[in-house]
Design a protein around this motif. Structure first.
Motif, short mmCIF file in Angstrom:
data_model
loop_
_atom_site.label_atom_id
_atom_site.label_comp_id
_atom_site.label_asym_id
_atom_site.label_seq_id
_atom_site.Cartn_x
_atom_site.Cartn_y
_atom_site.Cartn_z
N GLN A 104 1.36 -1.36 0.09
CA GLN A 104 0.38 -0.02 -0.07
C GLN A 104 0.69 1.17 -0.09
OE1 GLN A 104 -2.15 -0.16 2.90
NE2 GLN A 104 -4.25 -1.66 2.44
N ARG A 105 1.93 1.10 1.02
CA ARG A 105 3.22 2.33 1.38
C ARG A 105 3.08 2.42 -0.31
NH1 ARG A 105 7.47 1.30 4.39
NH2 ARG A 105 8.30 1.09 1.77
N LEU A 106 3.26 1.40 -1.08
CA LEU A 106 4.85 0.95 -2.29
C LEU A 106 3.85 2.14 -3.04
CD1 LEU A 106 6.92 0.28 -3.98
CD2 LEU A 106 6.24 -1.29 -4.66
N LEU A 107 2.50 2.01 -3.01
CA LEU A 107 1.92 1.84 -4.44
C LEU A 107 1.15 3.84 -4.63
CD1 LEU A 107 0.07 1.39 -6.96
CD2 LEU A 107 -1.91 1.24 -5.04
N SER A 108 1.00 3.67 -2.88
CA SER A 108 1.08 5.29 -2.93
C SER A 108 2.70 6.25 -3.35
CB SER A 108 0.39 5.51 -0.94
OG SER A 108 0.63 7.21 -0.70
N SER A 109 3.44 5.64 -2.38
CA SER A 109 4.81 6.44 -3.61
C SER A 109 4.69 6.65 -4.70
CB SER A 109 6.09 5.60 -2.61
OG SER A 109 6.17 5.60 -1.06
N CYS A 110 4.27 5.83 -5.48
CA CYS A 110 4.24 6.22 -6.78
C CYS A 110 3.26 6.31 -7.35
CB CYS A 110 4.17 4.20 -7.35
SG CYS A 110 5.45 3.37 -7.28
N ARG A 111 2.25 6.44 -7.06
CA ARG A 111 0.99 7.26 -7.57
C ARG A 111 1.47 9.03 -7.22
NH1 ARG A 111 -3.12 3.69 -4.45
NH2 ARG A 111 -4.62 2.60 -6.78
#
Length: 316
Positions: A89-96
């Motif tokens: 979830q954090r990884l996807l948030s960083s990418c977004r």
């Protein structure tokens, strides 16, 4: 240092190609314009290093070439590799966040992560110290200047629910001890005024009496006289907890959780706790209602005649 299977972020960004250069620009903006802490920036850097490494392995020369299907494969591969649901979830948030930056700068026509969903993580309630444990933790003798500093740090963390980075960044000019207020610069550079309790004010007054408390001076200093580092705060808290015989894991954010839980338990005012902690979204604060309910459930089990388990003597 990177763990097995990870690429060291510094190694990833050693070559500032068309993939890495925009990431470095984005990270610099988070630091300068939005005031993100070094700890938060390190997390973003690690996450985006994973993304850069994936894009390079796919032979992509620019971010416009990354499509939603490839992005979905990247997230799925990281999850299969053992990254927890919370970390994904954090990884996807960083990418977004990074893709949003590229959209604003004209580096993308559409976000390749727009329709992606991260796996759902189990809701984990934060650990807290109860009031008696907190009193025992804070009741330590102040025999040295370091003890005086540590007492003031711990009292302020608990009194005002500060994040560790907020504590480390405080200057004496941010404190209004007579009025019982401290001005805190939180996430994203947002400022808020937070109340300071009487015990914390007493501890801070004792620290101020040691000298060098001009408005521009750091409130909490390290060995070299500059602002105390976040890692040292964690070590000092751990040392005090061990000395005071606290058998739980004690760390800086535990004071924030305990403060929020105790204030909510006493007041029932979720909005006030949101303002105290500086949460942009009240949904973040609502996790403490679950803690409050757990406390209520324990009281109910102990007190309600129809909830208590009967003792063997009562069973006859």
């Amino acid at each position: 240092m990177a763990t097995a299977g990870e690429r060291d972020p510094d190694d990833t960004f050693a070559v500032a190609d068309a993939l890495a250069a925009p990431v470095l620009t984005y990270l610099d903006g988070l630091r300068v314009e939005r005031g993100y802490s070094p700890h938060t920036l390190a997390g973003y850097r690690r996450d985006l290093a994973r993304l850069v490494g994936f894009a390079r392995r796919r032979g992509l020369a620019q971010w416009r070439a990354l499509d939603p299907e490839q992005m979905r494969g990247f997230i799925a591969a990281e999850h299969r590799r053992g990254l927890s649901a919370t970390s994904v979830q954090r990884l996807l948030s960083s990418c977004r966040g990074f893709f949003g930056h590229l959209l604003r700068e004209g580096g993308l026509a559409a976000s390749p992560a727009a329709d992606l969903r991260a796996p759902r993580a189990p809701r984990k309630l934060p650990q807290v110290l109860d009031a008696d444990e907190m009193s025992r933790l804070l009741d330590f003798p102040t025999l040295t200047p370091e003890d005086v500093r540590d007492r003031a740090m711990l009292e302020l963390l608990y009194s005002s629910g500060l994040r560790r980075a907020e504590l480390c960044g405080l200057r004496w000019g941010d404190l209004q001890l007579e009025e019982g207020l401290v001005r805190v610069r939180g996430k994203g550079g947002r400022s808020r005024d937070v109340p300071v309790g009487s015990k914390a004010r007493e501890a801070l007054s004792a620290l101020r009496a040691l000298g060098a408390a001009t408005p521009a001076q750091p409130v909490f200093k390290g060995a070299r006289g500059g602002a105390i580092g976040e890692a040292l705060v964690g070590r000092r808290i751990k040392a005090v907890a061990q000395r005071q015989g606290i058998d739980k894991r004690v760390y800086p954010h535990l004071f924030r959780h305990s403060c929020a839980s105790h204030v909510l338990e006493s007041s029932g005012d979720l909005r006030a706790v949101q303002e105290l902690l500086g949460h942009a979204d009240i949904a973040t604060t609502q996790i403490y209602t679950h803690l409050d309910f757990q406390h209520l459930a324990r009281v109910y089990d102990d007190a309600h005649p129809r909830a208590r388990r009967r003792s063997r003597s009562e069973d006859g």
